[in-house]
Design a protein around this motif. Structure first.
Motif, PDB file in Angstrom:
ATOM      1  N   VAL A 131      36.503  19.933 -20.075  1.00  0.00           N
ATOM      2  CA  VAL A 131      36.579  19.314 -21.269  1.00  0.00           C
ATOM      3  C   VAL A 131      37.254  18.036 -21.295  1.00  0.00           C
ATOM      4  N   ALA A 132      37.974  17.736 -20.199  1.00  0.00           N
ATOM      5  CA  ALA A 132      38.514  16.084 -19.999  1.00  0.00           C
ATOM      6  C   ALA A 132      37.605  15.111 -19.818  1.00  0.00           C
ATOM      7  N   GLU A 133      36.385  15.398 -19.138  1.00  0.00           N
ATOM      8  CA  GLU A 133      35.518  14.575 -18.718  1.00  0.00           C
ATOM      9  C   GLU A 133      34.521  14.375 -19.843  1.00  0.00           C
ATOM     10  N   TYR A 134      34.168  15.610 -20.748  1.00  0.00           N
ATOM     11  CA  TYR A 134      33.349  15.371 -21.848  1.00  0.00           C
ATOM     12  C   TYR A 134      34.381  14.531 -23.043  1.00  0.00           C
ATOM     13  N   SER A 135      35.402  14.891 -23.091  1.00  0.00           N
ATOM     14  CA  SER A 135      36.557  14.119 -24.090  1.00  0.00           C
ATOM     15  C   SER A 135      36.480  12.458 -23.895  1.00  0.00           C
ATOM     16  N   GLU A 136      36.494  12.066 -22.438  1.00  0.00           N
ATOM     17  CA  GLU A 136      36.280  10.928 -22.258  1.00  0.00           C
ATOM     18  C   GLU A 136      35.066  10.180 -22.498  1.00  0.00           C
ATOM     19  N   SER A 137      33.845  11.097 -22.552  1.00  0.00           N
ATOM     20  CA  SER A 137      32.677  10.666 -22.687  1.00  0.00           C
ATOM     21  C   SER A 137      32.480  10.521 -24.241  1.00  0.00           C
ATOM     22  N   LEU A 138      33.129  11.386 -25.038  1.00  0.00           N
ATOM     23  CA  LEU A 138      33.064  11.268 -26.426  1.00  0.00           C
ATOM     24  C   LEU A 138      33.727  10.151 -27.006  1.00  0.00           C
ATOM     25  N   GLN A 139      34.956   9.853 -26.269  1.00  0.00           N
ATOM     26  CA  GLN A 139      35.550   8.663 -26.675  1.00  0.00           C
ATOM     27  C   GLN A 139      34.632   7.304 -26.677  1.00  0.00           C
ATOM     28  N   ASP A 140      34.004   7.055 -25.632  1.00  0.00           N
ATOM     29  CA  ASP A 140      32.911   6.052 -25.500  1.00  0.00           C
ATOM     30  C   ASP A 140      31.850   6.176 -26.545  1.00  0.00           C
ATOM     31  N   TYR A 141      31.335   7.439 -26.682  1.00  0.00           N
ATOM     32  CA  TYR A 141      30.249   7.390 -27.809  1.00  0.00           C
ATOM     33  C   TYR A 141      30.598   7.238 -29.069  1.00  0.00           C
ATOM     34  N   ALA A 142      32.023   7.501 -29.355  1.00  0.00           N
ATOM     35  CA  ALA A 142      32.611   7.194 -30.667  1.00  0.00           C
ATOM     36  C   ALA A 142      32.386   5.778 -30.827  1.00  0.00           C
ATOM     37  N   ASP A 143      32.732   4.940 -30.098  1.00  0.00           N
ATOM     38  CA  ASP A 143      32.626   3.404 -30.009  1.00  0.00           C
ATOM     39  C   ASP A 143      31.119   2.853 -30.303  1.00  0.00           C
ATOM     40  N   GLU A 144      30.724   3.549 -29.474  1.00  0.00           N
ATOM     41  CA  GLU A 144      28.916   3.179 -29.573  1.00  0.00           C
ATOM     42  C   GLU A 144      28.361   3.680 -31.007  1.00  0.00           C
ATOM     43  N   ILE A 145      28.763   4.696 -31.460  1.00  0.00           N
ATOM     44  CA  ILE A 145      28.155   5.048 -33.001  1.00  0.00           C
ATOM     45  C   ILE A 145      28.815   4.168 -33.898  1.00  0.00           C
ATOM     46  N   ASN A 146      30.109   3.755 -33.797  1.00  0.00           N
ATOM     47  CA  ASN A 146      30.738   2.819 -34.622  1.00  0.00           C
ATOM     48  C   ASN A 146      29.851   1.571 -34.607  1.00  0.00           C
ATOM     49  N   LYS A 147      29.427   0.869 -33.436  1.00  0.00           N
ATOM     50  CA  LYS A 147      28.613  -0.162 -33.074  1.00  0.00           C
ATOM     51  C   LYS A 147      27.571  -0.183 -33.938  1.00  0.00           C
ATOM     52  N   ILE A 148      26.556   0.850 -33.782  1.00  0.00           N
ATOM     53  CA  ILE A 148      25.426   1.227 -34.427  1.00  0.00           C
ATOM     54  C   ILE A 148      25.524   1.265 -35.943  1.00  0.00           C
ATOM     55  N   GLU A 149      26.487   1.908 -36.317  1.00  0.00           N
ATOM     56  CA  GLU A 149      26.563   1.995 -37.676  1.00  0.00           C
ATOM     57  C   GLU A 149      26.774   0.560 -38.466  1.00  0.00           C
ATOM     58  N   ASN A 150      27.785  -0.218 -37.878  1.00  0.00           N
ATOM     59  CA  ASN A 150      28.193  -1.358 -38.307  1.00  0.00           C
ATOM     60  C   ASN A 150      26.752  -2.105 -38.252  1.00  0.00           C
ATOM     61  N   ASN A 151      26.112  -2.139 -37.391  1.00  0.00           N
ATOM     62  CA  ASN A 151      24.662  -2.990 -37.290  1.00  0.00           C
ATOM     63  C   ASN A 151      23.657  -2.342 -38.259  1.00  0.00           C
ATOM     64  N   MET A 152      23.687  -1.256 -38.535  1.00  0.00           N
ATOM     65  CA  MET A 152      22.726  -0.659 -39.422  1.00  0.00           C
ATOM     66  C   MET A 152      22.979  -0.896 -41.009  1.00  0.00           C
ATOM     67  N   GLN A 153      24.479  -0.830 -40.988  1.00  0.00           N
ATOM     68  CA  GLN A 153      24.918  -1.427 -42.434  1.00  0.00           C
ATOM     69  C   GLN A 153      24.605  -2.952 -42.841  1.00  0.00           C
ATOM     70  N   GLU A 154      24.773  -3.642 -41.642  1.00  0.00           N
ATOM     71  CA  GLU A 154      24.315  -5.229 -41.864  1.00  0.00           C
ATOM     72  C   GLU A 154      22.969  -5.534 -42.357  1.00  0.00           C
ATOM     73  N   ILE A 155      22.074  -4.527 -41.511  1.00  0.00           N
ATOM     74  CA  ILE A 155      20.704  -4.647 -41.881  1.00  0.00           C
ATOM     75  C   ILE A 155      20.471  -4.223 -43.372  1.00  0.00           C
ATOM     76  N   PHE A 156      21.160  -2.986 -43.581  1.00  0.00           N
ATOM     77  CA  PHE A 156      20.885  -2.524 -45.245  1.00  0.00           C
ATOM     78  C   PHE A 156      21.445  -3.679 -46.153  1.00  0.00           C
ATOM     79  N   HIS A 157      22.379  -4.289 -46.016  1.00  0.00           N
ATOM     80  CA  HIS A 157      22.958  -5.414 -46.934  1.00  0.00           C
ATOM     81  C   HIS A 157      21.839  -6.444 -46.818  1.00  0.00           C
ATOM     82  N   ASN A 158      21.365  -6.687 -45.848  1.00  0.00           N
ATOM     83  CA  ASN A 158      20.372  -7.848 -45.852  1.00  0.00           C
ATOM     84  C   ASN A 158      19.343  -7.706 -46.268  1.00  0.00           C
ATOM     85  N   LEU A 159      18.752  -6.598 -46.702  1.00  0.00           N
ATOM     86  CA  LEU A 159      17.367  -6.086 -47.383  1.00  0.00           C
ATOM     87  C   LEU A 159      17.377  -6.457 -48.711  1.00  0.00           C
TER      88      LEU A 159
END
Length: 226
Positions: free
Chosen positions: A198-226
């Motif tokens: 559980v601890a191992e997966y929790s650490e991975s999920l914490q990293d994935y949360a940052d990755e998802i946030n970065k992707i969502e910000n990038n996709m939002q920027e594309i949406f606003h520029n369309l």
């Protein structure tokens, strides 16, 4: 016309049926809890209607609908008891009414991060909605990586003997945040895996949360520029 009525518990019937098994204080607590549940259920219905009206308005009058979908839930009694016990409160109805604000709740899933605040602003602009609490885990994520906007809001609920102002919790988050939160909840509360795993997966999920946030910000920027 009402074609189907929900099978709600009746307070007077509860008092009658439990009268010979429980003391009066226990019956009163059960009756008041049932009444409060019905009240919270009605408040959730009020906010559900408000959000559905916003959803329809976005679809008809705007180029973009920030709402992807809406989920409704009522906290079960076991969760309520666990929560007041964790808070060190007496197991009584008053503990629930005075300290637990998410008996009834809704979750609004949005398409983009900016949409979270659009929905919040449009909801809070309504005259009969009052904001009691706000926790912004989008701008200030939890250490685990959890991101969501939590609002505790009240709305008047009209009953046969008057008006009750009742709290409801509304969580607003993106599709990506919701996907992450569902998996994190399962890992935290719904698994029998060893603590090390559980601890191992929790650490991975914490990293994935940052990755998802970065992707969502990038996709939002594309949406606003369309």
């Amino acid at each position: 016309m009402i074609l189907e009525r929900q099978n709600m518990l009746n307070i007077h019937q509860i008092e009658k049926e439990l009268g010979e098994y429980s003391n009066r204080e226990e019956i009163r607590d059960i009756s008041e809890l049932v009444n409060y549940y019905q009240l919270c259920h009605s408040a959730v219905g009020e906010f559900g209607t408000k959000l559905e009206n916003l959803d329809a308005d976005y679809q008809v009058r705007h180029n973009h609908n920030p709402i992807h979908h809406i989920e409704v839930r009522m906290k079960d009694v076991g969760s309520l008891l666990e929560k007041i016990t964790r808070k060190g409160l007496p197991v009584k109805f008053e503990s629930i009414k005075d300290n637990i604000y998410d008996v009834g709740g809704l979750r609004v899933i949005t398409n983009y991060i900016d949409d979270i605040y659009t929905v919040q602003d449009n909801l809070l602009a309504q005259d009969d909605v009052t904001l009691l609490k706000q926790k912004d885990y989008v701008k200030n994520p939890k250490e685990s990586g959890y991101r969501s906007l939590h609002l505790v809001v009240t709305v008047p609920v009209f009953q046969s003997d008057g008006v009750q102002v009742t709290p409801v919790e509304i969580q607003i988050r993106t599709i990506g945040m919701d996907m992450w939160a569902s998996l994190e909840h399962k890992l935290r509360y719904k698994t029998d895996e060893p603590a090390e795993k559980v601890a191992e997966y929790s650490e991975s999920l914490q990293d994935y949360a940052d990755e998802i946030n970065k992707i969502e910000n990038n996709m939002q920027e594309i949406f606003h520029n369309l």
